[in-house]
Design a protein around this motif. Sequence first.
Motif, PDB file in Angstrom:
ATOM      1  N   UNK A 198      -3.072   2.120 -10.680  1.00 49.43           N
ATOM      2  CA  UNK A 198      -2.986   3.546 -10.374  1.00 49.43           C
ATOM      3  C   UNK A 198      -3.671   4.306 -11.497  1.00 49.43           C
ATOM      4  N   UNK A 199      -4.657   5.136 -11.144  1.00 49.66           N
ATOM      5  CA  UNK A 199      -5.478   5.803 -12.157  1.00 49.66           C
ATOM      6  C   UNK A 199      -5.500   7.311 -11.948  1.00 49.66           C
ATOM      7  N   UNK A 200      -5.770   8.030 -13.053  1.00 53.92           N
ATOM      8  CA  UNK A 200      -6.125   9.437 -12.934  1.00 53.92           C
ATOM      9  C   UNK A 200      -7.645   9.564 -13.003  1.00 53.92           C
ATOM     10  N   UNK A 201      -8.159  10.767 -12.906  1.00 57.64           N
ATOM     11  CA  UNK A 201      -9.610  10.968 -12.845  1.00 57.64           C
ATOM     12  C   UNK A 201     -10.309  10.623 -14.154  1.00 57.64           C
ATOM     13  N   UNK A 202      -9.550  10.488 -15.244  1.00 54.66           N
ATOM     14  CA  UNK A 202     -10.133  10.140 -16.547  1.00 54.66           C
ATOM     15  C   UNK A 202     -10.104   8.641 -16.814  1.00 54.66           C
ATOM     16  N   UNK A 203      -9.546   7.876 -15.873  1.00 57.53           N
ATOM     17  CA  UNK A 203      -9.482   6.435 -16.037  1.00 57.53           C
ATOM     18  C   UNK A 203      -8.224   5.934 -16.703  1.00 57.53           C
ATOM     19  N   UNK A 204      -7.312   6.823 -17.092  1.00 57.80           N
ATOM     20  CA  UNK A 204      -6.021   6.378 -17.624  1.00 57.80           C
ATOM     21  C   UNK A 204      -5.285   5.609 -16.517  1.00 57.80           C
ATOM     22  N   UNK A 205      -4.802   4.410 -16.846  1.00 50.73           N
ATOM     23  CA  UNK A 205      -4.362   3.464 -15.814  1.00 50.73           C
ATOM     24  C   UNK A 205      -2.940   2.968 -16.034  1.00 50.73           C
ATOM     25  N   UNK A 206      -2.202   2.860 -14.941  1.00 50.89           N
ATOM     26  CA  UNK A 206      -0.898   2.187 -14.923  1.00 50.89           C
ATOM     27  C   UNK A 206      -0.969   1.034 -13.932  1.00 50.89           C
ATOM     28  N   UNK A 207      -0.197  -0.028 -14.196  1.00 51.66           N
ATOM     29  CA  UNK A 207      -0.210  -1.204 -13.330  1.00 51.66           C
ATOM     30  C   UNK A 207       1.175  -1.485 -12.763  1.00 51.66           C
ATOM     31  N   UNK A 208       1.173  -1.871 -11.484  1.00 47.83           N
ATOM     32  CA  UNK A 208       2.388  -2.356 -10.820  1.00 47.83           C
ATOM     33  C   UNK A 208       2.150  -3.819 -10.481  1.00 47.83           C
ATOM     34  N   UNK A 209       3.037  -4.703 -10.912  1.00 44.43           N
ATOM     35  CA  UNK A 209       2.932  -6.124 -10.594  1.00 44.43           C
ATOM     36  C   UNK A 209       4.157  -6.553  -9.799  1.00 44.43           C
ATOM     37  N   UNK A 210       3.901  -7.311  -8.716  1.00 43.23           N
ATOM     38  CA  UNK A 210       5.013  -7.732  -7.860  1.00 43.23           C
ATOM     39  C   UNK A 210       4.577  -8.939  -7.042  1.00 43.23           C
ATOM     40  N   UNK A 211       5.553  -9.590  -6.443  1.00 44.88           N
ATOM     41  CA  UNK A 211       5.298 -10.719  -5.549  1.00 44.88           C
ATOM     42  C   UNK A 211       5.973 -10.451  -4.218  1.00 44.88           C
ATOM     43  N   UNK A 212       5.318 -10.901  -3.134  1.00 42.59           N
ATOM     44  CA  UNK A 212       5.853 -10.685  -1.808  1.00 42.59           C
ATOM     45  C   UNK A 212       5.865 -12.009  -1.054  1.00 42.59           C
ATOM     46  N   UNK A 213       6.905 -12.233  -0.266  1.00 44.66           N
ATOM     47  CA  UNK A 213       7.055 -13.493   0.464  1.00 44.66           C
ATOM     48  C   UNK A 213       7.568 -13.224   1.876  1.00 44.66           C
ATOM     49  N   UNK A 214       6.934 -13.869   2.818  1.00 40.96           N
ATOM     50  CA  UNK A 214       7.424 -13.823   4.195  1.00 40.96           C
ATOM     51  C   UNK A 214       8.514 -14.871   4.355  1.00 40.96           C
ATOM     52  N   UNK A 215       9.691 -14.432   4.792  1.00 40.71           N
ATOM     53  CA  UNK A 215      10.822 -15.360   4.923  1.00 40.71           C
ATOM     54  C   UNK A 215      11.112 -15.729   6.366  1.00 40.71           C
ATOM     55  N   UNK A 216      10.454 -15.093   7.284  1.00 37.58           N
ATOM     56  CA  UNK A 216      10.669 -15.386   8.688  1.00 37.58           C
ATOM     57  C   UNK A 216       9.824 -14.456   9.525  1.00 37.58           C
ATOM     58  N   UNK A 217      10.095 -14.424  10.805  1.00 38.58           N
ATOM     59  CA  UNK A 217       9.375 -13.508  11.698  1.00 38.58           C
ATOM     60  C   UNK A 217      10.305 -13.080  12.806  1.00 38.58           C
ATOM     61  N   UNK A 218      10.656 -11.832  12.822  1.00 36.88           N
ATOM     62  CA  UNK A 218      11.536 -11.315  13.847  1.00 36.88           C
ATOM     63  C   UNK A 218      10.708 -10.598  14.904  1.00 36.88           C
ATOM     64  N   UNK A 219      10.961 -10.831  16.178  1.00 36.38           N
ATOM     65  CA  UNK A 219      10.230 -10.129  17.242  1.00 36.38           C
ATOM     66  C   UNK A 219      10.469  -8.622  17.163  1.00 36.38           C
ATOM     67  N   UNK A 220       9.463  -7.866  17.542  1.00 35.70           N
ATOM     68  CA  UNK A 220       9.592  -6.410  17.550  1.00 35.70           C
ATOM     69  C   UNK A 220      10.484  -5.999  18.718  1.00 35.70           C
ATOM     70  N   UNK A 221      11.573  -5.301  18.458  1.00 36.90           N
ATOM     71  CA  UNK A 221      12.476  -4.936  19.555  1.00 36.90           C
ATOM     72  C   UNK A 221      11.845  -3.882  20.455  1.00 36.90           C
ATOM     73  N   UNK A 222      12.184  -3.923  21.743  1.00 37.35           N
ATOM     74  CA  UNK A 222      11.723  -2.900  22.682  1.00 37.35           C
ATOM     75  C   UNK A 222      12.425  -1.583  22.379  1.00 37.35           C
ATOM     76  N   UNK A 223      11.674  -0.493  22.506  1.00 36.51           N
ATOM     77  CA  UNK A 223      12.237   0.823  22.238  1.00 36.51           C
ATOM     78  C   UNK A 223      12.084   1.689  23.482  1.00 36.51           C
ATOM     79  N   UNK A 224      13.046   2.589  23.710  1.00 34.41           N
ATOM     80  CA  UNK A 224      12.931   3.477  24.878  1.00 34.41           C
ATOM     81  C   UNK A 224      11.825   4.510  24.660  1.00 34.41           C
ATOM     82  N   UNK A 225      11.290   5.030  25.751  1.00 30.98           N
ATOM     83  CA  UNK A 225      10.275   6.069  25.660  1.00 30.98           C
ATOM     84  C   UNK A 225       8.968   5.649  26.294  1.00 30.98           C
ATOM     85  N   UNK A 226       8.061   6.610  26.372  1.00 27.21           N
ATOM     86  CA  UNK A 226       6.758   6.407  26.986  1.00 27.21           C
ATOM     87  C   UNK A 226       5.751   6.069  25.891  1.00 27.21           C
TER      88      UNK A 226
END
Length: 569
Positions: A336-364
Amino acid sequence: MRFTLSAALMLFAVLLYAQPRPSQEESAGHSKTYFRYPLNIPVKLNANFGEMRPNHFHMGLDLFTQRKENLPIYAAADGYVARIKIEPGGFGRAIYLNHPNGLTTLYAHMNDFMPELEEYVKEKQYEKESWQVDLDIPEADFPVKKGTFIGYSGNTGGSQGPHVHFEIRETTTEKCLNPLMFDLNIPDKVPPDVYRLVVYNRNISTYEQSPLVYPLKKVQGVYVPAGIIKVNTDKVVFAIQAADKMSGVPNANGIFEATLYKVAEALNGFKLARIGYDETRYLNAHTDYRIKNGGGPYYQYLFPLPGNGLDIYRPSGGKPFFELPDTVVQALRIEVKDAYGNTSQVKFSVQRTGYWPVPARPGYKMKAGEVNVYETENMQVYLPENALYDSLNFTYTGFPNADPLAFSGIHHIHTYTVPVHANYTLRVKPDKIIPYHLRDRLLIKKITKNNISVKKAVWELGWYKSDFRDFGIFQLIADTEPPQVISYSLKDGANLSKLSKLVVSVTDNYNQVKNFRAELDGEWLMFSQRGNTFTYKFDEHCPRGEHELKISVEDEAGNKTEKTFKFTR
């Protein structure tokens, strides 16, 4: 020593690489040092480019004027006055300068222009019989040099306090450039703050899910969440909550750039360097509108929604999401930077643990990028193809009419927490006979959250229609109540010799004044406007003696009020 061709080429490459790389502006022919700061006071910003506001990005810099009005403003570069715009809201009184390098600078919320320009503008306003004007100025009429005095700062238009709104635009396209990419001697050595990482399931509409929100903690100079982020989908979208601060300034501003990386590969992100006013409403697609509308913070997406027309994003192999094909832990980071190049960093890890079907929703089912139509026996909604940012399951509920001044049922059209980009057409069928004297006094009333507004209803083949840009609650109503003219100093027969100005307020039951006109002794008289308050400063158009002032006002439904005052000055 032999100096071979290959050695010469290698040396040339080294020398070429060692040269300072041109900035984005210089490579486009715009020197970073071309403009000066427009004020002769210590530099300080109230707001920066790309800061997020309701329904729009902030398109320039708000220059601090020490909480004072009437500070001198100076031309940022050589050029000429190209345009003057005066309006009750928005920029208030604004001046546009065109420059030889193909850029335009804008200075807004001013009180007065330089005297010769002020006189020119006033003449044009009386010619047009309109205080609100948008004037194109011939190039030769008002040339300026860098540092030329052009007027005084103020607090006009939609300003909430004294300041100067300053923009740099491309003259031909009117796209706004981030002024912080130019050297205006604004100090900043402070990197952005990053508060939260937000994760969305891209298999579900943005408006129909609650995202996973992870507070971030700064550890050894890096922002991190607590533990591995675990999701049950193969497609995710990331967003961040972040803000930037500048050296010596406590208020939080908008960030300039955010990029998602996997090792050294830039996957996606955005850069707020160039935005047009025809694009600024796409802020509602760049951020989580539902969260913000519910009182939460701005979450900025690193991936564009399907109906987002901004070109601020880096592509991700044609995929507007991050893919998790298996359960392997993925290590990612965000810069994440500002217009002068000053920078911050976010570090993280992500993992898929399964897969759930998308539930049906009411509406058009409605989709972004398509024309969407929904209709019942007494209501029709027509959404053009650029109206929606993401898919949604459209809902509608109708209720019977219980208001004697209403001529349709109550129509709950989806929810105000979902944004609409382009105007859509709403048609409503009356549920009872409309008396002849009310047929040109009909409005469609809209309620969104705690806000009530009205628009003129237009008859079309048995329906009444109008265009809207929000979902909400709607009803066809009649308005027969005329607006009221109020002035504490302007009384019939009054002696106004000691006053320097007249102030008139207009009230309306729906707070919408469509037209205001003042005539002094049969000639148009110029009142300035701010909201529903109108002000005339005594000048040569009202000499000493006896006068008759007629004021006419009209509301959105066409109800009119006229008042005549005789006074002495």
